[in-house]
Design a protein around this motif. Structure first.
Motif, PDB file in Angstrom:
ATOM      1  N   GLU A   1      33.661 -35.551 -22.768  1.00 45.75           N
ATOM      2  CA  GLU A   1      34.625 -36.522 -22.267  1.00 45.75           C
ATOM      3  C   GLU A   1      33.894 -37.846 -22.081  1.00 45.75           C
ATOM      4  N   ARG A   2      34.486 -38.933 -22.576  1.00 48.60           N
ATOM      5  CA  ARG A   2      33.918 -40.273 -22.417  1.00 48.60           C
ATOM      6  C   ARG A   2      34.814 -41.018 -21.435  1.00 48.60           C
ATOM      7  N   PHE A   3      34.225 -41.442 -20.327  1.00 50.52           N
ATOM      8  CA  PHE A   3      34.979 -42.091 -19.266  1.00 50.52           C
ATOM      9  C   PHE A   3      34.990 -43.604 -19.391  1.00 50.52           C
ATOM     10  N   THR A   4      33.996 -44.170 -20.042  1.00 55.34           N
ATOM     11  CA  THR A   4      33.926 -45.618 -20.206  1.00 55.34           C
ATOM     12  C   THR A   4      33.180 -45.903 -21.503  1.00 55.34           C
ATOM     13  N   LEU A   5      33.550 -46.985 -22.172  1.00 49.20           N
ATOM     14  CA  LEU A   5      32.920 -47.340 -23.433  1.00 49.20           C
ATOM     15  C   LEU A   5      32.736 -48.852 -23.491  1.00 49.20           C
ATOM     16  N   ASN A   6      31.502 -49.288 -23.453  1.00 43.63           N
ATOM     17  CA  ASN A   6      31.154 -50.700 -23.629  1.00 43.63           C
ATOM     18  C   ASN A   6      31.909 -51.640 -22.694  1.00 43.63           C
ATOM     19  N   GLU A   7      32.040 -51.249 -21.428  1.00 44.39           N
ATOM     20  CA  GLU A   7      32.684 -52.122 -20.454  1.00 44.39           C
ATOM     21  C   GLU A   7      31.862 -52.110 -19.175  1.00 44.39           C
ATOM     22  N   PRO A   8      31.978 -53.164 -18.357  1.00 48.49           N
ATOM     23  CA  PRO A   8      31.228 -53.184 -17.100  1.00 48.49           C
ATOM     24  C   PRO A   8      31.697 -52.051 -16.187  1.00 48.49           C
TER      25      PRO A   8
ATOM     26  N   LEU B   1      37.070 -44.266 -10.098  1.00 41.85           N
ATOM     27  CA  LEU B   1      37.548 -42.984 -10.598  1.00 41.85           C
ATOM     28  C   LEU B   1      36.604 -41.929 -10.050  1.00 41.85           C
ATOM     29  N   TRP B   2      37.157 -40.975  -9.279  1.00 40.00           N
ATOM     30  CA  TRP B   2      36.353 -39.888  -8.733  1.00 40.00           C
ATOM     31  C   TRP B   2      36.597 -38.636  -9.549  1.00 40.00           C
ATOM     32  N   VAL B   3      35.529 -37.893  -9.817  1.00 38.74           N
ATOM     33  CA  VAL B   3      35.610 -36.621 -10.519  1.00 38.74           C
ATOM     34  C   VAL B   3      34.871 -35.591  -9.665  1.00 38.74           C
ATOM     35  N   ALA B   4      35.583 -34.547  -9.226  1.00 37.27           N
ATOM     36  CA  ALA B   4      34.969 -33.499  -8.413  1.00 37.27           C
ATOM     37  C   ALA B   4      34.033 -32.665  -9.280  1.00 37.27           C
ATOM     38  N   LEU B   5      32.789 -32.517  -8.840  1.00 38.48           N
ATOM     39  CA  LEU B   5      31.808 -31.729  -9.579  1.00 38.48           C
ATOM     40  C   LEU B   5      31.581 -30.353  -8.953  1.00 38.48           C
TER      41      LEU B   5
ATOM     42  N   VAL C   1      30.283 -35.582  -6.213  1.00 42.97           N
ATOM     43  CA  VAL C   1      31.421 -36.243  -6.858  1.00 42.97           C
ATOM     44  C   VAL C   1      30.865 -37.358  -7.724  1.00 42.97           C
ATOM     45  N   MET C   2      31.326 -37.401  -8.979  1.00 47.83           N
ATOM     46  CA  MET C   2      30.955 -38.518  -9.837  1.00 47.83           C
ATOM     47  C   MET C   2      31.930 -39.660  -9.560  1.00 47.83           C
ATOM     48  N   GLU C   3      31.378 -40.828  -9.301  1.00 46.14           N
ATOM     49  CA  GLU C   3      32.183 -42.021  -9.050  1.00 46.14           C
ATOM     50  C   GLU C   3      31.897 -43.017 -10.160  1.00 46.14           C
ATOM     51  N   ILE C   4      32.960 -43.472 -10.822  1.00 41.86           N
ATOM     52  CA  ILE C   4      32.834 -44.527 -11.820  1.00 41.86           C
ATOM     53  C   ILE C   4      33.583 -45.733 -11.267  1.00 41.86           C
ATOM     54  N   ALA C   5      32.852 -46.815 -11.026  1.00 45.87           N
ATOM     55  CA  ALA C   5      33.454 -48.035 -10.496  1.00 45.87           C
ATOM     56  C   ALA C   5      33.711 -48.992 -11.648  1.00 45.87           C
ATOM     57  N   PHE C   6      34.935 -49.518 -11.708  1.00 45.73           N
ATOM     58  CA  PHE C   6      35.335 -50.475 -12.736  1.00 45.73           C
ATOM     59  C   PHE C   6      35.568 -51.815 -12.055  1.00 45.73           C
ATOM     60  N   GLY C   7      34.956 -52.859 -12.597  1.00 44.65           N
ATOM     61  CA  GLY C   7      35.060 -54.172 -11.982  1.00 44.65           C
ATOM     62  C   GLY C   7      33.713 -54.556 -11.399  1.00 44.65           C
ATOM     63  N   HIS C   8      33.693 -55.604 -10.601  1.00 43.92           N
ATOM     64  CA  HIS C   8      32.440 -56.083 -10.017  1.00 43.92           C
ATOM     65  C   HIS C   8      31.970 -55.100  -8.947  1.00 43.92           C
ATOM     66  N   PHE C   9      30.766 -54.559  -9.108  1.00 42.63           N
ATOM     67  CA  PHE C   9      30.226 -53.594  -8.158  1.00 42.63           C
ATOM     68  C   PHE C   9      29.251 -54.277  -7.224  1.00 42.63           C
TER      69      PHE C   9
ATOM     70  N   THR D   1      29.911 -48.974 -13.135  1.00 45.41           N
ATOM     71  CA  THR D   1      28.780 -48.402 -12.425  1.00 45.41           C
ATOM     72  C   THR D   1      29.098 -46.937 -12.183  1.00 45.41           C
ATOM     73  N   VAL D   2      28.151 -46.064 -12.508  1.00 46.21           N
ATOM     74  CA  VAL D   2      28.364 -44.625 -12.347  1.00 46.21           C
ATOM     75  C   VAL D   2      27.384 -44.099 -11.308  1.00 46.21           C
ATOM     76  N   LYS D   3      27.911 -43.347 -10.341  1.00 47.82           N
ATOM     77  CA  LYS D   3      27.075 -42.735  -9.308  1.00 47.82           C
ATOM     78  C   LYS D   3      27.479 -41.268  -9.168  1.00 47.82           C
ATOM     79  N   ILE D   4      26.529 -40.441  -8.774  1.00 45.59           N
ATOM     80  CA  ILE D   4      26.820 -39.094  -8.307  1.00 45.59           C
ATOM     81  C   ILE D   4      26.612 -39.148  -6.798  1.00 45.59           C
ATOM     82  N   ILE D   5      27.691 -38.924  -6.056  1.00 45.08           N
ATOM     83  CA  ILE D   5      27.637 -38.961  -4.598  1.00 45.08           C
ATOM     84  C   ILE D   5      27.421 -37.538  -4.099  1.00 45.08           C
ATOM     85  N   HIS D   6      26.429 -37.347  -3.241  1.00 46.49           N
ATOM     86  CA  HIS D   6      26.122 -36.046  -2.640  1.00 46.49           C
ATOM     87  C   HIS D   6      26.577 -36.095  -1.182  1.00 46.49           C
ATOM     88  N   VAL D   7      27.495 -35.212  -0.816  1.00 50.74           N
ATOM     89  CA  VAL D   7      27.990 -35.158   0.556  1.00 50.74           C
ATOM     90  C   VAL D   7      27.464 -33.873   1.192  1.00 50.74           C
TER      91      VAL D   7
END
Length: 151
Positions: free
Chosen positions: A52-59, A84-88, A128-136, A61-67
């Motif tokens: 699965e491709r969540f973003t392609l050539n766009e600004p 965009l949050w994705v439960a891991l 949780v994988m977090e993909i931020a779109f826009g200015h981070f 930021t991807v993080k894996i958040i550990h709670v």
């Protein structure tokens, strides 16, 4: 939205059978906030499986958040980015725009700029994988409630 593509003509994509209810409507949009289009997630099949491709050539930021077990982040919102949050892992709790969501592993939830949101654990440690779109910018966090005295 999930879009199926096929890099090989002899391999047929399988339809996405997940309900669209995991994508939440914009509820707390700030008046001057420009709404970005919903990110398209593409699934490509290969002989060995798929990706699965969540973003392609766009600004973005991807993080894996550990709670940690039983903990949760502050209730917050952002002005300049969608997430965009994705439960891991099982046991994640998403609170978005007043809704409590117990996502299945792999379930995706879109959080629009201005929406209140909080991430937590319903028991076990979760990622949780977090993909931020826009200015981070971490300074873009407006904390509304926080159990650690940061609000």
């Amino acid at each position: 939205m999930t879009v199926q593509t096929d890099a090989r003509p002899d391999v047929r994509p399988e339809p996405d059978t997940r309900p669209d209810q995991d994508m939440l409507p914009d509820q707390d949009m700030l008046p001057d906030q420009e709404m970005l289009p919903e990110p398209e997630v593409e699934t490509e099949r290969r002989p060995w499986g798929s990706f699965e491709r969540f973003t392609l050539n766009e600004p973005s930021t991807v993080k894996i958040i550990h709670v940690a077990a039983g903990q949760r982040l502050s209730l917050q919102r952002h002005r300049d980015r969608d997430e965009l949050w994705v439960a891991l892992d099982p046991g994640a709790v998403f609170e978005v725009a007043g809704r409590r969501i117990l996502p299945a592993v792999g379930e995706r939830v879109l959080i629009r700029a201005g929406d209140t949101h909080r991430l937590g654990s319903d028991g076990p440690p979760v990622r949780v994988m977090e993909i931020a779109f826009g200015h981070f910018d971490e300074d873009d966090i407006e904390r509304l409630e926080d159990e650690y005295g940061r609000a």
